[in-house]
Design a protein around this motif. Structure first.
Motif, mmCIF file in Angstrom:
data_model
loop_
_atom_site.group_PDB
_atom_site.id
_atom_site.type_symbol
_atom_site.label_atom_id
_atom_site.label_comp_id
_atom_site.label_asym_id
_atom_site.label_seq_id
_atom_site.Cartn_x
_atom_site.Cartn_y
_atom_site.Cartn_z
ATOM 1 N N SER A 97 0.830 -1.201 0.000
ATOM 2 C CA SER A 97 0.000 0.000 0.000
ATOM 3 C C SER A 97 0.864 1.250 0.000
ATOM 4 O O SER A 97 2.012 1.244 0.460
ATOM 5 C CB SER A 97 -0.924 0.011 1.222
ATOM 6 N N ALA A 98 0.299 2.335 -0.542
ATOM 7 C CA ALA A 98 0.939 3.647 -0.548
ATOM 8 C C ALA A 98 0.111 4.584 0.320
ATOM 9 O O ALA A 98 -1.081 4.779 0.063
ATOM 10 C CB ALA A 98 1.055 4.187 -1.966
ATOM 11 N N ILE A 99 0.733 5.144 1.352
ATOM 12 C CA ILE A 99 0.044 5.967 2.340
ATOM 13 C C ILE A 99 0.651 7.355 2.336
ATOM 14 O O ILE A 99 1.879 7.507 2.423
ATOM 15 C CB ILE A 99 0.151 5.339 3.744
ATOM 16 N N LEU A 100 -0.203 8.369 2.244
ATOM 17 C CA LEU A 100 0.231 9.760 2.254
ATOM 18 C C LEU A 100 -0.117 10.375 3.593
ATOM 19 O O LEU A 100 -1.294 10.421 3.984
ATOM 20 C CB LEU A 100 -0.434 10.536 1.114
ATOM 21 N N VAL A 101 0.884 10.839 4.326
ATOM 22 C CA VAL A 101 0.698 11.457 5.640
ATOM 23 C C VAL A 101 0.952 12.947 5.489
ATOM 24 O O VAL A 101 2.076 13.366 5.200
ATOM 25 C CB VAL A 101 1.648 10.849 6.690
ATOM 26 N N GLY A 102 -0.085 13.753 5.658
ATOM 27 C CA GLY A 102 0.028 15.201 5.521
ATOM 28 C C GLY A 102 -0.143 15.903 6.849
ATOM 29 O O GLY A 102 -0.586 15.312 7.839
ATOM 30 N N GLY A 103 0.187 17.173 6.843
ATOM 31 C CA GLY A 103 0.045 17.974 8.057
ATOM 32 C C GLY A 103 0.830 19.250 7.958
ATOM 33 O O GLY A 103 1.739 19.384 7.130
ATOM 34 N N SER A 104 0.490 20.213 8.793
ATOM 35 C CA SER A 104 1.178 21.491 8.806
ATOM 36 C C SER A 104 2.560 21.343 9.419
ATOM 37 O O SER A 104 2.838 20.366 10.121
ATOM 38 C CB SER A 104 0.358 22.511 9.606
ATOM 39 N N PRO A 105 3.467 22.291 9.161
ATOM 40 C CA PRO A 105 4.815 22.201 9.758
ATOM 41 C C PRO A 105 4.753 22.182 11.283
ATOM 42 O O PRO A 105 4.047 22.983 11.898
ATOM 43 C CB PRO A 105 5.505 23.473 9.237
ATOM 44 N N GLY A 106 5.478 21.257 11.881
ATOM 45 C CA GLY A 106 5.510 21.147 13.332
ATOM 46 C C GLY A 106 4.406 20.311 13.932
ATOM 47 O O GLY A 106 4.325 20.190 15.159
ATOM 48 N N ALA A 107 3.548 19.720 13.096
ATOM 49 C CA ALA A 107 2.450 18.914 13.643
ATOM 50 C C ALA A 107 2.949 17.612 14.246
ATOM 51 O O ALA A 107 2.315 17.061 15.150
ATOM 52 C CB ALA A 107 1.412 18.639 12.557
ATOM 53 N N GLY A 108 4.070 17.087 13.744
ATOM 54 C CA GLY A 108 4.620 15.847 14.281
ATOM 55 C C GLY A 108 4.627 14.699 13.300
ATOM 56 O O GLY A 108 4.687 13.532 13.712
ATOM 57 N N LYS A 109 4.582 14.997 11.997
ATOM 58 C CA LYS A 109 4.573 13.921 10.987
ATOM 59 C C LYS A 109 5.846 13.089 11.058
ATOM 60 O O LYS A 109 5.798 11.853 11.122
ATOM 61 C CB LYS A 109 4.421 14.537 9.585
ATOM 62 N N SER A 179 10.360 14.333 2.375
ATOM 63 C CA SER A 179 8.971 14.284 1.950
ATOM 64 C C SER A 179 8.912 14.180 0.431
ATOM 65 O O SER A 179 9.928 14.348 -0.256
ATOM 66 C CB SER A 179 8.242 15.539 2.416
ATOM 67 N N ILE A 180 7.728 13.928 -0.107
ATOM 68 C CA ILE A 180 7.576 13.751 -1.543
ATOM 69 C C ILE A 180 7.802 15.057 -2.292
ATOM 70 O O ILE A 180 8.158 15.061 -3.476
ATOM 71 C CB ILE A 180 6.171 13.167 -1.852
ATOM 72 N N LYS A 210 3.704 -1.383 -5.267
ATOM 73 C CA LYS A 210 2.747 -2.380 -5.738
ATOM 74 C C LYS A 210 3.456 -3.630 -6.246
ATOM 75 O O LYS A 210 2.984 -4.752 -6.049
ATOM 76 C CB LYS A 210 1.885 -1.782 -6.850
ATOM 77 N N GLN A 211 4.585 -3.451 -6.923
ATOM 78 C CA GLN A 211 5.289 -4.583 -7.498
ATOM 79 C C GLN A 211 6.008 -5.425 -6.455
ATOM 80 O O GLN A 211 6.098 -6.639 -6.572
ATOM 81 C CB GLN A 211 6.292 -4.084 -8.538
ATOM 82 N N SER A 212 6.523 -4.780 -5.406
ATOM 83 C CA SER A 212 7.349 -5.487 -4.422
ATOM 84 C C SER A 212 6.609 -5.850 -3.145
ATOM 85 O O SER A 212 7.148 -6.599 -2.317
ATOM 86 C CB SER A 212 8.567 -4.627 -4.071
ATOM 87 N N GLY A 213 5.401 -5.297 -2.930
ATOM 88 C CA GLY A 213 4.704 -5.557 -1.677
ATOM 89 C C GLY A 213 5.231 -4.750 -0.512
ATOM 90 O O GLY A 213 4.966 -5.078 0.649
ATOM 91 N N THR A 214 5.960 -3.675 -0.798
ATOM 92 C CA THR A 214 6.514 -2.822 0.253
ATOM 93 C C THR A 214 5.479 -1.800 0.707
ATOM 94 O O THR A 214 4.752 -1.237 -0.118
ATOM 95 C CB THR A 214 7.765 -2.092 -0.259
ATOM 96 N N VAL A 215 5.433 -1.535 1.994
ATOM 97 C CA VAL A 215 4.578 -0.473 2.521
ATOM 98 C C VAL A 215 5.292 0.854 2.309
ATOM 99 O O VAL A 215 6.403 1.053 2.806
ATOM 100 C CB VAL A 215 4.265 -0.693 4.007
ATOM 101 N N LEU A 216 4.668 1.760 1.571
ATOM 102 C CA LEU A 216 5.254 3.057 1.250
ATOM 103 C C LEU A 216 4.524 4.148 2.017
ATOM 104 O O LEU A 216 3.306 4.307 1.893
ATOM 105 C CB LEU A 216 5.161 3.322 -0.253
ATOM 106 N N LEU A 217 5.264 4.905 2.823
ATOM 107 C CA LEU A 217 4.723 6.030 3.584
ATOM 108 C C LEU A 217 5.345 7.312 3.046
ATOM 109 O O LEU A 217 6.553 7.512 3.165
ATOM 110 C CB LEU A 217 5.016 5.871 5.078
ATOM 111 N N LEU A 218 4.520 8.167 2.453
ATOM 112 C CA LEU A 218 4.971 9.437 1.895
ATOM 113 C C LEU A 218 4.538 10.577 2.801
ATOM 114 O O LEU A 218 3.372 10.643 3.217
ATOM 115 C CB LEU A 218 4.387 9.651 0.492
ATOM 116 N N VAL A 219 5.457 11.474 3.111
ATOM 117 C CA VAL A 219 5.140 12.666 3.883
ATOM 118 C C VAL A 219 4.816 13.788 2.907
ATOM 119 O O VAL A 219 5.572 14.031 1.959
ATOM 120 C CB VAL A 219 6.303 13.070 4.803
ATOM 121 N N GLY A 220 3.682 14.450 3.105
ATOM 122 C CA GLY A 220 3.254 15.528 2.230
ATOM 123 C C GLY A 220 3.044 16.819 2.986
ATOM 124 O O GLY A 220 2.688 16.815 4.170
#
Length: 459
Positions: A97-109, A179-180, A210-220
């Motif tokens: 899965s590909a997961i996008l984690v967003g938030g304002s600067p300093g939120a704690g991402k 981050s991305i 998707k091809q490798s089955g890796t969990v992808l966490l992207l910071v936005g």
């Protein structure tokens, strides 16, 4: 040299145009069409855009299958180590899965993801890729938070081709890209963070996951209005989009799911920012119900439904004489237009005129209420402030108010009452259709059909 292709893409909806125009014809947004520089027509194969990848987006050649032939076994999820984070994700991290984690600067991402990877690295290979901070800065944060540092691998890189090469050699189970917006490709002639770079780099990383089955966490990053920065098509590429929010004057952070292909949307997780990092709050209702000892007018407790669980929060209202020709209507944590509509219902069907009064409404704790179950509690809080008559401290209220003054039922009424009884509330005003079939021990439930009945029960 091969001629470079150019397109014009709307950053809001992702629509393509052959030339620049001021307004997007599809979504109607202004000044959102920007130039997208594609790779050369005869570019290298296997680039970030995947021009030479003929294996398909999910790693296999396209082949039509019967729906009944497709395996539907449950996928084993990976626990993140934080129950609130797993709740928002729908039960844990899903491989591939590909997961996008967003938030304002300093939120704690970065803090949240660093804690998660340090926990996961003790049992599986993980890789943390930082593009905004140096390796020393990440190590200092981990040491300050007291995290285990002997298993997690770090890499400082912003080139997507180098990142994909490192992923191919290390083969991690979970990877974080922070981050991305700073990742770029050599095949795209634009600055990092542009529409073309973000879209193509995110597509390349998602394809690998998707091809490798890796969990992808992207910071936005987020824009000034709180939405995720970058092209809108980025949110369509990923499987899960979550937003970490928190005000500067509060140590609490809310993690809310906005899109989730593997669980419920609008799920809410509560964290507390401490010296040791983000700590999950297992009973958030106890925090939002930290009320004063003395009963005060204009305060009511309601039960809202966040994702898959009830949450007790306090709503406050203040009604005061207005010195302006046009009285103010201010709502914090609520929809402003709905406040104006409910005031009209209160005047027409409740007999209370506040047209010459300033009305302020606030949800305590910084919670944003997105459902209509708060209507009845808001109106009773307004009446309490206007009459300067406090509501009982052991009273809980929920229900939707219609334009004709009827009190409509809300979903999961039994669960809401059970949560209120667990926190010591002994009285409740609820819609008639939400009245329990059997009595709840220690709780008096007052079912109402009309707004006048609710006002009479309050007085």
């Amino acid at each position: 040299m091969a001629k470079q292709k150019t397109a014009f893409v709307c950053t809001e909806c992702g629509s393509d145009y052959s030339k620049w125009q001021g307004q997007c014809s599809d979504c109607g947004a202004w000044n959102t069409v920007s130039e997208l520089r594609l790779g050369p027509a005869g570019g290298r194969r296997g680039t970030a855009a995947g021009a030479g990848n003929r294996a398909g987006f999910a790693g296999a050649r396209p082949e039509a299958k019967l729906l009944a032939e497709i395996a539907t076994e449950a996928v084993a999820r990976i626990g993140s180590g934080a129950g609130e984070f797993d709740r928002v994700l729908g039960g844990g991290l899903v491989p591939g899965s590909a997961i996008l984690v967003g938030g304002s600067p300093g939120a704690g991402k970065s803090t949240l993801l660093l804690q998660t990877l340090c926990h996961l690295a003790r049992g599986r290979p993980c890789l943390y890729i930082t593009g905004e901070e140096s390796l020393q800065q990440v190590a200092l944060r981990a040491r300050r938070l007291g995290l285990p540092m002997d298993q997690l691998r770090l890499m400082a890189e912003t080139n997507v081709e180098s990142i994909l090469a490192a992923l191919g050699s290390d083969r991690p189970d979970v990877v974080v890209v922070d981050s991305i917006q700073v990742v770029h490709s050599d095949d795209i002639a634009s600055a990092p963070g542009s529409v073309s770079q973000v879209r193509e780099c995110a597509a390349a990383l998602t394809r690998y996951a998707k091809q490798s089955g890796t969990v992808l966490l992207l910071v936005g990053h987020v824009t000034k209005d709180g939405s995720l920065a970058g092209p809108k098509v980025l949110e369509h590429m990923i499987d899960c989009s979550i937003l970490l929010e928190g005000s500067d004057d509060s140590r609490f952070r809310t993690l809310r799911g906005q899109k989730n292909r593997f669980g419920a949307v609008n799920e809410l997780g509560i964290f507390a920012m401490t010296d040791g990092g983000l700590r999950e709050v297992k009973n958030p209702s106890a925090i939002f119900l930290d009320r004063s000892e003395e009963a005060s007018s204009g305060s009511a407790v309601m039960v809202v439904w966040e994702g898959t669980r009830p949450l007790l929060v306090e709503i406050q209202a203040l009604v005061d004489d207005s010195a302006l020709g046009n009285p103010r209507r201010v709502a914090v944590g609520l929809e402003q237009n709905r406040l104006a509509m409910l005031l009209a219902v209160l005047h027409r069907h409740g007999g209370l005129h506040v047209g010459d009064q300033d009305v302020f409404a606030n949800v305590v704790g910084g919670v944003k209420v997105l459902e209509t179950s708060a209507d009845l509690a808001l109106l009773l809080a307004i009446v309490s402030s206007f009459r300067d008559h406090p509501l009982p401290r052991d009273l809980v209220i929920f229900g939707e108010v219609g334009l004709s003054g009827e009190i409509r039922p809300v979903p999961s009424g039994q669960e809401r009452l059970a949560e209120a009884a667990k926190h010591g509330f002994r009285r409740a005003i609820v819609p008639k259709a939400n009245a329990p079939k059997s009595a709840i021990p220690g709780m008096e439930v007052v079912p109402v059909r009309k707004l006048q009945e609710a006002l009479a029960a309050f007085s």
